[in-house]
Design a protein around this motif. Structure first.
Motif, PDB file in Angstrom:
ATOM      1  N   PRO A  45       0.751  -1.053   0.080  1.00 47.95           N
ATOM      2  CA  PRO A  45      -0.019  -0.023  -0.078  1.00 47.95           C
ATOM      3  C   PRO A  45       0.545   1.367   0.018  1.00 47.95           C
ATOM      4  O   PRO A  45       0.357   2.351   0.023  1.00 47.95           O
ATOM      5  CB  PRO A  45      -0.840  -0.020   1.433  1.00 47.95           C
ATOM      6  N   PHE A  46       2.367   0.766   0.560  1.00 48.29           N
ATOM      7  CA  PHE A  46       3.182   2.198   0.640  1.00 48.29           C
ATOM      8  C   PHE A  46       3.920   2.348  -1.160  1.00 48.29           C
ATOM      9  O   PHE A  46       4.768   1.370  -1.070  1.00 48.29           O
ATOM     10  CB  PHE A  46       3.965   1.977   1.245  1.00 48.29           C
ATOM     11  N   LYS A  47       3.499   3.715  -1.972  1.00 47.40           N
ATOM     12  CA  LYS A  47       4.442   3.805  -2.713  1.00 47.40           C
ATOM     13  C   LYS A  47       4.697   5.070  -3.208  1.00 47.40           C
ATOM     14  O   LYS A  47       5.922   4.220  -4.076  1.00 47.40           O
ATOM     15  CB  LYS A  47       3.384   3.797  -4.196  1.00 47.40           C
ATOM     16  N   LEU A  48       5.040   6.339  -2.723  1.00 44.02           N
ATOM     17  CA  LEU A  48       5.376   7.318  -2.692  1.00 44.02           C
ATOM     18  C   LEU A  48       6.994   7.508  -2.234  1.00 44.02           C
ATOM     19  O   LEU A  48       7.324   5.877  -1.977  1.00 44.02           O
ATOM     20  CB  LEU A  48       5.157   8.524  -1.567  1.00 44.02           C
ATOM     21  N   LYS A  49       7.898   8.457  -2.982  1.00 37.63           N
ATOM     22  CA  LYS A  49       9.423   8.117  -2.675  1.00 37.63           C
ATOM     23  C   LYS A  49       9.291   8.614  -1.250  1.00 37.63           C
ATOM     24  O   LYS A  49      10.505   8.534  -1.121  1.00 37.63           O
ATOM     25  CB  LYS A  49       9.884   9.432  -4.207  1.00 37.63           C
ATOM     26  N   GLU A  50       8.821   9.826  -1.032  1.00 40.09           N
ATOM     27  CA  GLU A  50       8.630  10.421   0.015  1.00 40.09           C
ATOM     28  C   GLU A  50       7.250  10.839   0.443  1.00 40.09           C
ATOM     29  O   GLU A  50       6.297  11.063  -0.185  1.00 40.09           O
ATOM     30  CB  GLU A  50       9.066  11.814  -0.126  1.00 40.09           C
ATOM     31  N   ARG A  51       7.352  10.776   1.815  1.00 40.64           N
ATOM     32  CA  ARG A  51       5.279  10.705   2.330  1.00 40.64           C
ATOM     33  C   ARG A  51       6.529  11.649   4.024  1.00 40.64           C
ATOM     34  O   ARG A  51       6.770  11.203   4.560  1.00 40.64           O
ATOM     35  CB  ARG A  51       5.185   9.460   3.482  1.00 40.64           C
ATOM     36  N   ASN A  52       5.465  13.102   3.530  1.00 36.86           N
ATOM     37  CA  ASN A  52       5.709  14.216   4.820  1.00 36.86           C
ATOM     38  C   ASN A  52       5.190  14.524   5.982  1.00 36.86           C
ATOM     39  O   ASN A  52       4.750  15.058   6.567  1.00 36.86           O
ATOM     40  CB  ASN A  52       6.331  15.032   3.961  1.00 36.86           C
ATOM     41  N   TYR A  53       4.209  12.999   5.894  1.00 38.37           N
ATOM     42  CA  TYR A  53       3.244  12.546   6.769  1.00 38.37           C
ATOM     43  C   TYR A  53       2.998  11.284   7.041  1.00 38.37           C
ATOM     44  O   TYR A  53       3.333  10.925   6.340  1.00 38.37           O
ATOM     45  CB  TYR A  53       1.704  13.540   6.272  1.00 38.37           C
ATOM     46  N   PRO A  54       2.149  11.380   8.529  1.00 33.04           N
ATOM     47  CA  PRO A  54       2.093  10.302   9.104  1.00 33.04           C
ATOM     48  C   PRO A  54       1.316   9.316   8.467  1.00 33.04           C
ATOM     49  O   PRO A  54       0.777   9.194   7.828  1.00 33.04           O
ATOM     50  CB  PRO A  54       1.454  10.624  11.195  1.00 33.04           C
ATOM     51  N   VAL A  55       1.975   7.811   8.681  1.00 33.46           N
ATOM     52  CA  VAL A  55       0.713   6.435   8.395  1.00 33.46           C
ATOM     53  C   VAL A  55       0.059   6.369   9.811  1.00 33.46           C
ATOM     54  O   VAL A  55       0.233   5.898  10.976  1.00 33.46           O
ATOM     55  CB  VAL A  55       1.908   5.059   7.909  1.00 33.46           C
ATOM     56  N   ASP A  56      -1.082   6.519   9.166  1.00 31.06           N
ATOM     57  CA  ASP A  56      -1.497   6.220  11.027  1.00 31.06           C
ATOM     58  C   ASP A  56      -2.850   5.001   9.971  1.00 31.06           C
ATOM     59  O   ASP A  56      -3.820   5.547   9.666  1.00 31.06           O
ATOM     60  CB  ASP A  56      -3.127   7.516  10.616  1.00 31.06           C
ATOM     61  N   PHE A  57      -3.127   3.715  10.715  1.00 29.97           N
ATOM     62  CA  PHE A  57      -3.804   3.053  11.101  1.00 29.97           C
ATOM     63  C   PHE A  57      -5.053   3.185  11.814  1.00 29.97           C
ATOM     64  O   PHE A  57      -6.086   2.200  11.112  1.00 29.97           O
ATOM     65  CB  PHE A  57      -2.662   1.273  11.190  1.00 29.97           C
ATOM     66  N   GLY A  58      -4.858   3.659  12.411  1.00 33.73           N
ATOM     67  CA  GLY A  58      -6.213   4.236  12.824  1.00 33.73           C
ATOM     68  C   GLY A  58      -6.491   3.474  15.131  1.00 33.73           C
ATOM     69  O   GLY A  58      -6.543   3.498  15.874  1.00 33.73           O
ATOM     70  N   THR A  88      -0.211   4.447  14.893  1.00 31.31           N
ATOM     71  CA  THR A  88       0.811   5.779  14.201  1.00 31.31           C
ATOM     72  C   THR A  88       2.913   5.602  14.060  1.00 31.31           C
ATOM     73  O   THR A  88       2.684   4.772  14.377  1.00 31.31           O
ATOM     74  CB  THR A  88       0.236   7.304  14.540  1.00 31.31           C
ATOM     75  N   TYR A  89       2.893   5.550  12.681  1.00 38.72           N
ATOM     76  CA  TYR A  89       4.329   5.869  12.335  1.00 38.72           C
ATOM     77  C   TYR A  89       4.893   6.956  11.568  1.00 38.72           C
ATOM     78  O   TYR A  89       3.703   7.294  10.815  1.00 38.72           O
ATOM     79  CB  TYR A  89       4.290   4.821  11.689  1.00 38.72           C
ATOM     80  N   SER A  90       5.760   7.073  12.196  1.00 33.87           N
ATOM     81  CA  SER A  90       6.072   8.934  11.626  1.00 33.87           C
ATOM     82  C   SER A  90       6.590   8.848  10.351  1.00 33.87           C
ATOM     83  O   SER A  90       7.001   7.945   9.634  1.00 33.87           O
ATOM     84  CB  SER A  90       6.698   9.470  12.635  1.00 33.87           C
ATOM     85  N   SER A  91       6.626  10.073   9.496  1.00 37.63           N
ATOM     86  CA  SER A  91       7.320  10.348   8.190  1.00 37.63           C
ATOM     87  C   SER A  91       9.069   9.419   8.271  1.00 37.63           C
ATOM     88  O   SER A  91       8.928   8.932   7.311  1.00 37.63           O
ATOM     89  CB  SER A  91       7.196  11.630   7.803  1.00 37.63           C
ATOM     90  N   GLU A  92       9.059   9.736   9.597  1.00 41.54           N
ATOM     91  CA  GLU A  92      10.724   9.340   9.286  1.00 41.54           C
ATOM     92  C   GLU A  92      10.713   7.450   9.306  1.00 41.54           C
ATOM     93  O   GLU A  92      11.805   7.203   9.072  1.00 41.54           O
ATOM     94  CB  GLU A  92      11.369   9.329  10.649  1.00 41.54           C
ATOM     95  N   GLU A  93       9.943   7.311  10.145  1.00 45.01           N
ATOM     96  CA  GLU A  93       9.394   5.584   9.824  1.00 45.01           C
ATOM     97  C   GLU A  93       9.116   5.235   9.044  1.00 45.01           C
ATOM     98  O   GLU A  93       8.492   3.967   8.676  1.00 45.01           O
ATOM     99  CB  GLU A  93       8.575   4.603  10.846  1.00 45.01           C
TER     100      GLU A  93
END
Length: 651
Positions: free
Chosen positions: A549-562, A622-627
């Motif tokens: 589900p994760f395809k971006l080269k860079e994501r500057n906002y968190p991943v939130d699974f809920g 929640t996983y940060s953009s750094e993760e």
């Protein structure tokens, strides 16, 4: 939407300086170089790019010194996929007016000159969308790949609220600027939302902005000038909160207004003052109806001595009495008595009914206001009442806190719906100061799947499948079963798993929300390949992760699974005695940093039986953009692992 407050009009003289007016952008700025552009060098995938956009706010003498905002946009079309940008909708609220609307399509003529096509006024359509909102709609003429679209308009508003300015959108922008001259007696809290920094930030004071006749003489204005350049497109991806939390924008919250006579009215207040305003305005005095509910709660429920059991019974009573109308919070229109009689209501009406019912049974209850996941995160710096759009209930029994929402018929006692898990919420206590809390899931959500299958000589697997769901995964499945019914549910299951045929099906604890949901299938699974001398079998028949589900080269906002989650898959696969197992999926054990997620794949072959076990766990929501890169790689390896095969060959 921000609260629209009517601007208090003063008598100004005509000495309002023209310096702010002159900042407004003029039409006719398109160049041949812009028309010749075929690709945006900073984002070659862009289908369009905003060349320049600008807003300028000031008081307009010609329109009764109401607030005027002059808007200007210039957009380059690079691909047919962006042709929808030619359809423009401009919204206005109640007494707001849209004036001086102009639009031009620019193309290059055959002789290399600039060709212009102006928008005809008779192709602008004014549509009354509702009692409060009006839309002006038009479509740019003569649009082609390579066109530049330019338009401008002005909005005249009698309101003091300033709309957010979005520096970022789903297409890149070369230059985005915002200017404003605001009378000094209007104070705003100004925030920059998003992960991008301002390239232009030039606030100043004009002490002789305007002359107030007969009162104060010269009056000052706060002058704001902001800009962002080379703004990347905001790219959405799965597992995120509302994008308004992350899209770079400028937001103004009215803090106070001071009249020429020195009286100050505060709009952004302390939480103590906000609590009272919430009760008077939002809850519409609907928190003092316990007498009404005491007469309507069954006597056998009120007679329960155990406080927890009584609270659960009241929760179930309200939950089953109402049908939620899908609305969140009706503000001043909440009416719990009417809603109770209608057996239908908004989330506010249902949960305020629950609040009153608990109070009627002498069970301590408090209101918890929040912003739902699709509404955006509330600011915690100061009260902004309109950040909130939802209310749930907190009750404390025997020292343990429970958070309740009776809108969802599939939520067990103490589990609020996923839509409410959105950072911090505010507990409103009318007897003492309110406080922030973070709503958490009641339990860790999980799904455990166990399959026992036998491969027959026809090349089909026959056997049974058992699933056990807990938490939000169970809640979602119960809702699905209720909506579809047994037959349609089986039909959808077979459509989603085209190689599976369900021979029989049972479900246990569908209506007992406190228990794990269990499903038992008797199935036949058809192989894609014929059973010949050699065959390969993908053993991950159920809930296989087929795509990262994760395809971006860079994501500057968190991943939130809920919510945190886990899954276990256990397969016992028996192959015919005439075959031997020659290859198994490669065993794997991987984890995310700080053990925030794990994946295990284990295989064992004993005789003609193969056992496959996978265990997957995300230990936080929640996983940060750094993760992000670690998470992306983690899921990539799971996809690879679950794409592997068991190979069998004839003896």
């Amino acid at each position: 939407m921000k609260k629209k407050i009517l601007l208090l009009t003063l008598l100004f003289s005509a000495t309002f300086l023209n310096s702010q007016v002159e900042k407004s952008s003029k039409m006719g700025q398109t160049s041949l170089d812009e028309l010749a552009m075929t690709v945006y060098d900073k984002d070659s995938t862009a289908t369009a790019v905003v060349l320049y956009e600008h807003a300028n706010i000031y008081l307009d003498k010609k329109n009764g010194f109401n607030t005027r905002t002059d808007f200007y946009y210039r957009i380059k079309i690079l691909d047919q996929k962006a042709f929808d940008l030619a359809n423009v909708v401009i919204n206005s609220y109640k007494k707001e007016k849209i004036i001086d609307l102009k639009a031009i399509t620019y193309n290059i003529s055959e002789n290399g000159k600039i060709q212009t096509t102006n928008l005809n006024d008779n192709t602008i359509f004014k549509v009354e969308e509702s009692e409060a909102w009006t839309a002006h709609k038009f479509t740019f003429p003569n649009i082609k790949v390579g066109s530049v679209l330019e338009y401008s308009y002005s909005k005249i508003s009698p309101y003091s609220g300033i709309d957010d300015w979005y520096f970022q959108s789903d297409i890149p922008k070369i230059k985005s600027e915002f200017d404003a001259a605001i009378l000094g007696n209007y104070k705003y809290n100004i925030r920059i939302i998003g992960y991008l920094n301002l390239d232009k930030d030039e606030p100043s004071i004009n002490k002789k902005c305007i002359y107030i006749d007969g009162l104060l003489g010269d009056a000052a204005c706060a002058i704001y000038s902001y800009g962002m350049y080379d703004v990347p497109a905001f790219k959405e991806e799965d597992f995120m909160l509302s994008k308004k939390n992350y899209v770079s924008r400028l937001t103004f919250d009215l803090k106070s207004y001071t009249s020429p006579r020195g009286k100050t009215e505060r709009y952004t207040t302390t939480w103590k003052e906000a609590d009272k305003k919430l009760k008077d305005i939002f809850f519409n005095n609907q928190t003092s109806k316990k007498g009404f509910f005491k007469r309507r709660i069954p006597e056998d429920i009120l007679a329960i001595e155990n406080q927890l059991e009584k609270a659960k019974s009241i929760y179930t009573f309200i939950q089953n009495h109402y049908s939620w109308n899908e609305k969140y919070w009706n503000s001043e229109d909440e009416k719990v008595k009417d809603a109770f009689e209608d057996r239908s209501g908004s989330a506010g009406e249902i949960n305020l009914s629950l609040f009153n019912a608990l109070e009627a049974a002498d069970i301590e209850a408090e209101l918890v206001i929040l912003s739902t996941r699709n509404h955006g995160l509330p600011t915690t710096l100061y009260p902004v009442i309109f950040d909130f759009n939802y209310v749930v209930i907190k009750t404390t029994i025997n020292g343990k806190e429970y958070y309740l929402d009776a809108t969802d018929k599939f939520s067990p006692f103490g589990q609020v719906p996923l839509r409410t898990l959105n950072g911090q919420a505010r507990v409103i206590n009318f007897k003492k100061e309110s406080n922030w809390v973070v709503l958490q899931p009641k339990t860790k959500s999980s799904i455990n799947t166990s399959a026992k299958l036998k491969l027959n000589e026809n090349g089909n697997f026959v056997g049974n499948l058992l699933t056990r769901r807990i938490g939000y995964i169970a809640q979602n499945q119960r809702e699905k079963l209720s909506i579809l019914g047994k037959n349609n549910y089986i039909k959808e299951f077979e459509e989603d798993n085209s190689n599976i045929e369900v021979d029989s099906y049972e479900v246990h604890f569908k209506d007992n929300l406190e228990k794990p949901l269990q499903e038992i299938f008797e199935v036949t699974i058809f192989m894609n390949d014929e059973l010949t001398q050699k065959a390969r079998i993908n053993p991950f028949f159920f809930n296989r992760l087929k795509e990262n589900p994760f395809k971006l080269k860079e994501r500057n906002y968190p991943v939130d699974f809920g919510f945190a989650k886990s899954s276990t898959f256990t397969l016992s696969l028996e192959v015919p005695d005439t075959y031997k197992v020659t290859q198994l999926p490669e065993q794997m054990a991987i984890s995310l940093p700080n053990n925030s997620g794990t994946f295990l794949l284990k295989t064992v072959n004993k005789g003609n039986v193969v056992n496959v076990i996978t265990r997957f766990s995300l230990n936080k929501k929640t996983y940060s953009s750094e993760e992000y890169f670690s998470l992306k790689e983690f899921f990539k390896r799971i996809v690879i692992a679950e794409s592997s095969y068991i190979i069998i060959e004839k003896k």
